[in-house]
Design an enzyme around this catalytic site. Structure first.
Site, PDB file in Angstrom:
ATOM      1  N   GLU A 181       0.667  -1.095  -0.079  1.00 17.97           N
ATOM      2  CA  GLU A 181       0.107  -0.034  -0.217  1.00 17.97           C
ATOM      3  C   GLU A 181       0.772   1.307  -0.070  1.00 17.97           C
ATOM      4  OE1 GLU A 181       0.802  -2.029   2.511  1.00 17.97           O
ATOM      5  OE2 GLU A 181       0.017  -1.384   4.308  1.00 17.97           O
ATOM      6  N   CYS A 286      16.678  -6.370   1.341  1.00 21.03           N
ATOM      7  CA  CYS A 286      16.957  -7.594   2.049  1.00 21.03           C
ATOM      8  C   CYS A 286      17.941  -8.298   1.877  1.00 21.03           C
ATOM      9  CB  CYS A 286      15.757  -8.643   1.810  1.00 21.03           C
ATOM     10  SG  CYS A 286      15.940  -9.418   0.291  1.00 21.03           S
ATOM     11  N   GLU A 388      16.733  -5.827  12.301  1.00 22.75           N
ATOM     12  CA  GLU A 388      16.997  -5.217  11.000  1.00 22.75           C
ATOM     13  C   GLU A 388      16.633  -3.922  10.720  1.00 22.75           C
ATOM     14  OE1 GLU A 388      13.969  -6.481   7.971  1.00 22.75           O
ATOM     15  OE2 GLU A 388      15.532  -6.784   6.265  1.00 22.75           O
TER      16      GLU A 388
END
Ligand code: NAD
Length: 498
Positions: A181, A286, A388
């Site tokens: 989104e 990633c 992360e």
């Protein structure tokens, strides 16, 4: 649609684009400017149901379309994507904040997935063995599953959707795409081009939204398989909920990727690779190399040049004529999280040796910028070492030897990528053999795989059995049937003579 229009994002169901004015929306930003550029609807269960039903209705005819014809759709699509490549990249840049060069690089990886899907007739070929018993032959065929779903993250608006729907459709499935989104505009453009290439109605549908929309997809009885890419917590949730509801799931999660720098590494090339791995795409990937494990004197050899390289990185708006070296991060909230993680690292005892926290651009004062940041003397207990960060922040952890570096990397909950920079074949061999990660680089900082290879995260970086891309991708989107055949009759020769 041009790159400069602001719009309410439509859904695409059964071949029709619809704006759904009654649904609540969430804003889509241009992160370079901090401005809202579009509104995206939060689709209700009814809309999700319409999309899945349209895909289910289109399945029988698409399944029976010969693979060579399905491949031809993707040959035409490839051509259209190439012709509209600049427009796609401008849109990626505008809604995500990648520089145009980064947008091009990642969209090209997506294009290669379309090219891979063009080879589907060969990829679907099975095995056969004559005479498994007297007069009995055996063959395998790969058949599509039915309705497949793709749920994608914000950080690669073109590439990640292209990891999924070309191969799923080429295998004969129909599809419902739920783009992030935060970056729905690129996905819409990609599907508009697929429509132009000749997509039959209902074969691919697009819905929008967050958790509620995803839940409706995860529990819909007509959905057979789910491909997901996003953060680990959500990946785990998708895997558990999807499999509990009887679906096949491949769910790629987050990461923490280590780059070991040995004392014998080539200094200029290692510095360049570290800067690219840590700060490319503003660290929002990633496969970002987010932690350098420097062994022995390696820190002394590379750190000064690395700090110089990081300080030289110019941050700015990626929709400008003069391109910066690095764009913004995705939202103001994400920027604040990245900054607070760096500050927390400092409080916990690490040393910020290149500080990007004050990054600002006069031409784009409301952009969500973080400058390239290097934090030295990070230890494994610190939050910075474990979480992360997903921003342009490189941790440096100092190791005594390769053994210590491998053991530390192997304690991570994640297992996406790992790399080593060295001139020693022995050290490289030891590293590639022992390191716990699905994608390994030897003097390659970002060993992200291309379309013909699977994207092989391990541990908390992946939930499922069959990875995205390559032959594993084909296996994921198909089910195998083994057929044993025997024909009765006395003498075939006699029949022909009659
Ligand atoms: P995210 O997990 O927040 O969102 C991913 C998708 O899940 C979006 O479509 C979102 O709408 C949906 N979603 C979000 N919260 C949800 C919830 N609670 N329930 C159901 N659906 C939900 O991830 P993001 O911030 O968009 O993307 C960044 C993350 O993706 C990073 O962790 C990054 O490492 C990871 N990523 C992994 C890979 C890989 O191949 N391993 C590739 C790209 C990105």
């Amino acid at each position: 649609m041009t790159a400069n229009q602001v719009r309410r994002c439509p859904v695409f169901i059964d071949g029709l684009w619809r704006e759904l004015p009654d649904l609540e929306t969430s804003p889509v930003y241009n992160p370079s400017r901090g401005e809202v550029i579009a509104e995206v609807p939060q689709c209700s269960d009814e809309i999700v149901n319409e999309a899945v039903e349209a895909a289910a209705a289109a399945f029988p005819s698409w399944r029976d379309t010969p693979p060579v014809e399905r491949a031809r759709l993707f040959f035409r699509y490839r051509q259209l994507v190439e012709e509209n490549f600049d427009l796609i990249c401008q849109l990626v840049s505008r809604e995500h904040g990648k520089t145009l060069a980064e947008a091009r690089g990642s969209a090209f990886r997506g294009l290669e997935n379309i090219e891979y899907a063009c080879g589907i007739p060969s990829l679907l070929m099975g095995d056969s063995l004559e005479n498994i018993a007297r007069g009995v032959d055996c063959e395998t065929v790969q058949q599509p599953l039915g309705v497949c779903v793709g749920i994608t993250p914000f950080n690669f608006p073109a590439m990640v959707p292209l990891w999924m729907f070309p191969l799923a459709l080429a295998c004969g499935n129909t599809f419902v795409l739920k783009p992030s989104e935060k970056v729905p505009l690129t996905a819409i453009l990609l599907i508009e081009l697929l429509e132009k290439a000749g997509l039959p109605k209902g074969v691919l549908n697009v819905v929008h939204g967050g958790r509620a929309c995803v839940d409706a997809l995860l529990t819909h009885p007509k959905v057979r398989a789910i491909s997901f890419v996003g953060s680990s917590a959500v990946a785990k949730y998708i895997y558990e909920t999807g499999t509990r509801n009887g679906k096949r799931v491949q769910a790629n999660g987050g990461a923490k990727n280590y780059i070991v720098v040995m004392p014998d590494a080539d200094v200029p090339r290692t510095v360049e690779a570290l800067a690219t791995a840590a700060f490319g795409c503003a660290g929002e990937r990633c496969m970002a190399g987010s932690t350098a494990l420097t062994v022995g004197v390696a820190a002394n050899r590379v750190l000064d040049s690395l700090v110089q390289a990081a300080r030289a990185i110019k941050v700015g708006p990626t929709d400008a004529a003069v391109q910066p070296d690095m764009g913004p991060v995705i939202t103001a909230q994400h920027r604040d999280r990245v900054l607070s993680l760096v500050t927390r690292g400092e409080t916990e005892g690490a040393k910020v040796i290149c500080d990007g926290r004050g990054a600002h651009n006069h031409d784009a004062p409301n952009g969500f910028f973080v400058g390239a940041t290097i934090v030295d003397e990070v230890t494994n207990e610190m939050t910075l070492a474990r979480e992360e960060v997903f921003g342009p922040v490189l941790n440096v952890m100092r190791m005594d030897d390769l053994d210590q570096a491998i053991n530390l990397a192997n304690r991570s909950a994640y297992g996406n990528g790992a790399a080593i920079f060295t001139n020693s074949g022995k050290a490289a061999r030891e590293f590639k053999h022992r390191v716990k990660a699905g994608m390994v680089g030897i003097n390659v900082g970002v060993p992200a795989t291309m379309a013909m290879f699977p994207f092989t995260g391990w541990d908390d970086s992946f939930y499922g059995d069959l990875h995205i891309q390559g032959r594993e991708g084909v296996q994921f989107y198909t089910q195998q049937k083994v057929i044993s055949t025997r024909w009765f009759g006395d003498n075939v020769g006699d029949v022909w003579r009659k």
